[in-house]
Motif scaffolding. Structure first.
Motif, PDB file in Angstrom:
ATOM      1  N   ASN A  73      40.090  34.739  32.675  1.00 42.66           N
ATOM      2  CA  ASN A  73      39.195  36.079  33.251  1.00 42.66           C
ATOM      3  C   ASN A  73      39.261  36.022  34.845  1.00 42.66           C
ATOM      4  O   ASN A  73      38.651  37.152  35.157  1.00 42.66           O
ATOM      5  CB  ASN A  73      37.854  36.026  32.614  1.00 42.66           C
ATOM      6  N   SER A  74      39.677  35.170  35.421  1.00 44.16           N
ATOM      7  CA  SER A  74      39.831  35.614  36.839  1.00 44.16           C
ATOM      8  C   SER A  74      41.061  35.457  37.416  1.00 44.16           C
ATOM      9  O   SER A  74      41.992  34.276  37.124  1.00 44.16           O
ATOM     10  CB  SER A  74      38.933  34.131  37.649  1.00 44.16           C
ATOM     11  N   ARG A  75      41.674  36.377  38.158  1.00 44.27           N
ATOM     12  CA  ARG A  75      42.809  36.463  38.870  1.00 44.27           C
ATOM     13  C   ARG A  75      43.032  35.550  40.280  1.00 44.27           C
ATOM     14  O   ARG A  75      44.053  35.077  40.278  1.00 44.27           O
ATOM     15  CB  ARG A  75      43.186  37.800  39.201  1.00 44.27           C
ATOM     16  N   TYR A  76      41.971  35.288  40.920  1.00 44.35           N
ATOM     17  CA  TYR A  76      41.997  34.357  41.892  1.00 44.35           C
ATOM     18  C   TYR A  76      41.183  32.937  41.705  1.00 44.35           C
ATOM     19  O   TYR A  76      40.155  33.310  40.947  1.00 44.35           O
ATOM     20  CB  TYR A  76      41.428  34.889  43.275  1.00 44.35           C
ATOM     21  N   ASN A  77      41.601  31.993  42.542  1.00 49.11           N
ATOM     22  CA  ASN A  77      40.758  30.814  42.617  1.00 49.11           C
ATOM     23  C   ASN A  77      39.517  31.040  43.775  1.00 49.11           C
ATOM     24  O   ASN A  77      38.213  30.319  43.580  1.00 49.11           O
ATOM     25  CB  ASN A  77      41.494  29.743  42.860  1.00 49.11           C
ATOM     26  N   ARG A  78      39.694  31.922  44.697  1.00 52.04           N
ATOM     27  CA  ARG A  78      38.745  31.946  45.647  1.00 52.04           C
ATOM     28  C   ARG A  78      39.021  33.413  46.154  1.00 52.04           C
ATOM     29  O   ARG A  78      40.406  33.765  46.330  1.00 52.04           O
ATOM     30  CB  ARG A  78      38.618  31.025  46.739  1.00 52.04           C
ATOM     31  N   PHE A  81      46.585  32.761  45.133  1.00 54.98           N
ATOM     32  CA  PHE A  81      45.497  31.859  44.423  1.00 54.98           C
ATOM     33  C   PHE A  81      44.185  32.267  45.276  1.00 54.98           C
ATOM     34  O   PHE A  81      43.075  32.059  44.875  1.00 54.98           O
ATOM     35  CB  PHE A  81      45.735  30.395  44.941  1.00 54.98           C
ATOM     36  N   VAL A  82      44.190  32.749  46.624  1.00 53.69           N
ATOM     37  CA  VAL A  82      43.017  33.288  47.395  1.00 53.69           C
ATOM     38  C   VAL A  82      43.137  34.556  47.531  1.00 53.69           C
ATOM     39  O   VAL A  82      44.374  34.966  47.997  1.00 53.69           O
ATOM     40  CB  VAL A  82      42.830  32.545  48.797  1.00 53.69           C
ATOM     41  N   GLY A  83      42.397  35.349  47.159  1.00 54.13           N
ATOM     42  CA  GLY A  83      42.405  36.879  47.298  1.00 54.13           C
ATOM     43  C   GLY A  83      41.556  37.472  48.294  1.00 54.13           C
ATOM     44  O   GLY A  83      40.501  37.021  48.879  1.00 54.13           O
ATOM     45  N   ILE A  84      41.915  38.594  48.579  1.00 52.58           N
ATOM     46  CA  ILE A  84      40.989  39.220  49.687  1.00 52.58           C
ATOM     47  C   ILE A  84      41.065  40.798  49.345  1.00 52.58           C
ATOM     48  O   ILE A  84      42.142  41.316  48.946  1.00 52.58           O
ATOM     49  CB  ILE A  84      41.427  39.381  51.078  1.00 52.58           C
ATOM     50  N   GLY A  85      39.966  41.605  49.391  1.00 50.78           N
ATOM     51  CA  GLY A  85      39.933  42.925  48.985  1.00 50.78           C
ATOM     52  C   GLY A  85      38.593  43.573  49.024  1.00 50.78           C
ATOM     53  O   GLY A  85      37.613  42.753  49.674  1.00 50.78           O
ATOM     54  N   VAL A  86      38.185  44.794  48.961  1.00 50.18           N
ATOM     55  CA  VAL A  86      37.178  45.567  48.711  1.00 50.18           C
ATOM     56  C   VAL A  86      36.625  45.696  47.576  1.00 50.18           C
ATOM     57  O   VAL A  86      37.420  46.004  46.790  1.00 50.18           O
ATOM     58  CB  VAL A  86      37.476  47.103  49.435  1.00 50.18           C
ATOM     59  N   ALA A  87      35.304  45.382  47.346  1.00 54.30           N
ATOM     60  CA  ALA A  87      34.678  45.428  45.993  1.00 54.30           C
ATOM     61  C   ALA A  87      34.619  46.815  45.444  1.00 54.30           C
ATOM     62  O   ALA A  87      34.255  47.744  46.287  1.00 54.30           O
ATOM     63  CB  ALA A  87      33.383  44.696  45.936  1.00 54.30           C
ATOM     64  N   ARG A  88      34.950  47.052  44.355  1.00 49.20           N
ATOM     65  CA  ARG A  88      34.834  48.639  43.721  1.00 49.20           C
ATOM     66  C   ARG A  88      33.453  48.378  42.747  1.00 49.20           C
ATOM     67  O   ARG A  88      32.877  49.185  43.224  1.00 49.20           O
ATOM     68  CB  ARG A  88      35.820  48.737  42.731  1.00 49.20           C
ATOM     69  N   LYS A  89      33.401  47.240  42.142  1.00 57.44           N
ATOM     70  CA  LYS A  89      32.308  46.897  41.365  1.00 57.44           C
ATOM     71  C   LYS A  89      31.949  45.407  41.184  1.00 57.44           C
ATOM     72  O   LYS A  89      32.880  44.823  41.190  1.00 57.44           O
ATOM     73  CB  LYS A  89      32.664  47.677  39.791  1.00 57.44           C
ATOM     74  N   LEU A  90      30.635  45.258  41.142  1.00 61.39           N
ATOM     75  CA  LEU A  90      30.237  43.881  41.379  1.00 61.39           C
ATOM     76  C   LEU A  90      29.311  43.519  40.100  1.00 61.39           C
ATOM     77  O   LEU A  90      28.216  44.349  40.165  1.00 61.39           O
ATOM     78  CB  LEU A  90      29.784  43.291  42.623  1.00 61.39           C
ATOM     79  N   TRP A  91      29.237  42.550  39.265  1.00 62.01           N
ATOM     80  CA  TRP A  91      28.198  42.159  38.351  1.00 62.01           C
ATOM     81  C   TRP A  91      27.666  41.006  38.660  1.00 62.01           C
ATOM     82  O   TRP A  91      28.516  40.117  38.676  1.00 62.01           O
ATOM     83  CB  TRP A  91      28.874  42.337  36.822  1.00 62.01           C
ATOM     84  N   VAL A  92      26.293  40.586  38.638  1.00 61.21           N
ATOM     85  CA  VAL A  92      25.545  39.520  38.770  1.00 61.21           C
ATOM     86  C   VAL A  92      25.725  39.207  37.252  1.00 61.21           C
ATOM     87  O   VAL A  92      25.475  39.953  36.324  1.00 61.21           O
ATOM     88  CB  VAL A  92      24.184  39.738  39.300  1.00 61.21           C
ATOM     89  N   GLU A  93      26.015  37.553  36.802  1.00 59.95           N
ATOM     90  CA  GLU A  93      25.886  37.189  35.600  1.00 59.95           C
ATOM     91  C   GLU A  93      25.021  35.866  35.609  1.00 59.95           C
ATOM     92  O   GLU A  93      24.642  35.426  36.552  1.00 59.95           O
ATOM     93  CB  GLU A  93      27.290  36.775  35.370  1.00 59.95           C
ATOM     94  N   ASN A  94      24.659  35.798  34.390  1.00 61.54           N
ATOM     95  CA  ASN A  94      23.989  34.299  34.069  1.00 61.54           C
ATOM     96  C   ASN A  94      24.983  33.291  34.101  1.00 61.54           C
ATOM     97  O   ASN A  94      26.120  33.495  34.396  1.00 61.54           O
ATOM     98  CB  ASN A  94      23.055  34.609  32.707  1.00 61.54           C
ATOM     99  N   ASP A  95      24.620  32.040  33.781  1.00 59.67           N
ATOM    100  CA  ASP A  95      25.550  30.855  33.915  1.00 59.67           C
ATOM    101  C   ASP A  95      26.727  31.245  33.048  1.00 59.67           C
ATOM    102  O   ASP A  95      26.649  31.671  32.065  1.00 59.67           O
ATOM    103  CB  ASP A  95      24.778  29.513  33.482  1.00 59.67           C
ATOM    104  N   PHE A  96      28.036  30.701  33.703  1.00 57.38           N
ATOM    105  CA  PHE A  96      29.284  30.997  32.841  1.00 57.38           C
ATOM    106  C   PHE A  96      29.201  30.044  31.528  1.00 57.38           C
ATOM    107  O   PHE A  96      28.913  28.872  31.616  1.00 57.38           O
ATOM    108  CB  PHE A  96      30.485  30.915  33.605  1.00 57.38           C
TER     109      PHE A  96
END
Length: 91
Positions: free
Chosen positions: A29-34, A76-91
């Motif tokens: 579910n994650s495109r980048y490691n960092r 592996f390392v991404g850089i960009g501008v956030a369009r939307k950000l969700w705070v989540e409980n523990d994965f």
């Protein structure tokens, strides 16, 4: 999601915040490691309860999922501008 992980650092400069988000476990579910994510005031930030929260409520150690404008840049390392950000409980 472009990056799903934990906030490991944040830097504030002139009304904008750059978050360093690290994915600690491999996830399909994650495109980048960092990722280094610029969070501008127009970004939508959703708390764990589904309500909109402010940028000042984000902090180190929180788990987040981030959708970047245009998918961001990098492999592996991404850089960009956030369009939307969700705070989540523990994965």
């Amino acid at each position: 999601m472009d990056i799903r992980g934990s906030i490991v650092a944040s830097r504030y400069n002139e009304g904008q915040v750059v978050l360093e988000v690290e994915n600690f476990s491999p996830s399909p579910n994650s495109r980048y490691n960092r990722a280094y994510v610029l969070v501008v005031p127009t970004a939508q930030i959703i708390g764990a309860d589904g309500q909109t929260i402010s940028l000042s409520e984000l902090g180190q150690g929180q788990n987040v999922s981030v959708l970047l404008r245009g998918g961001g840049r990098g492999n592996f390392v991404g850089i960009g501008v956030a369009r939307k950000l969700w705070v989540e409980n523990d994965f």
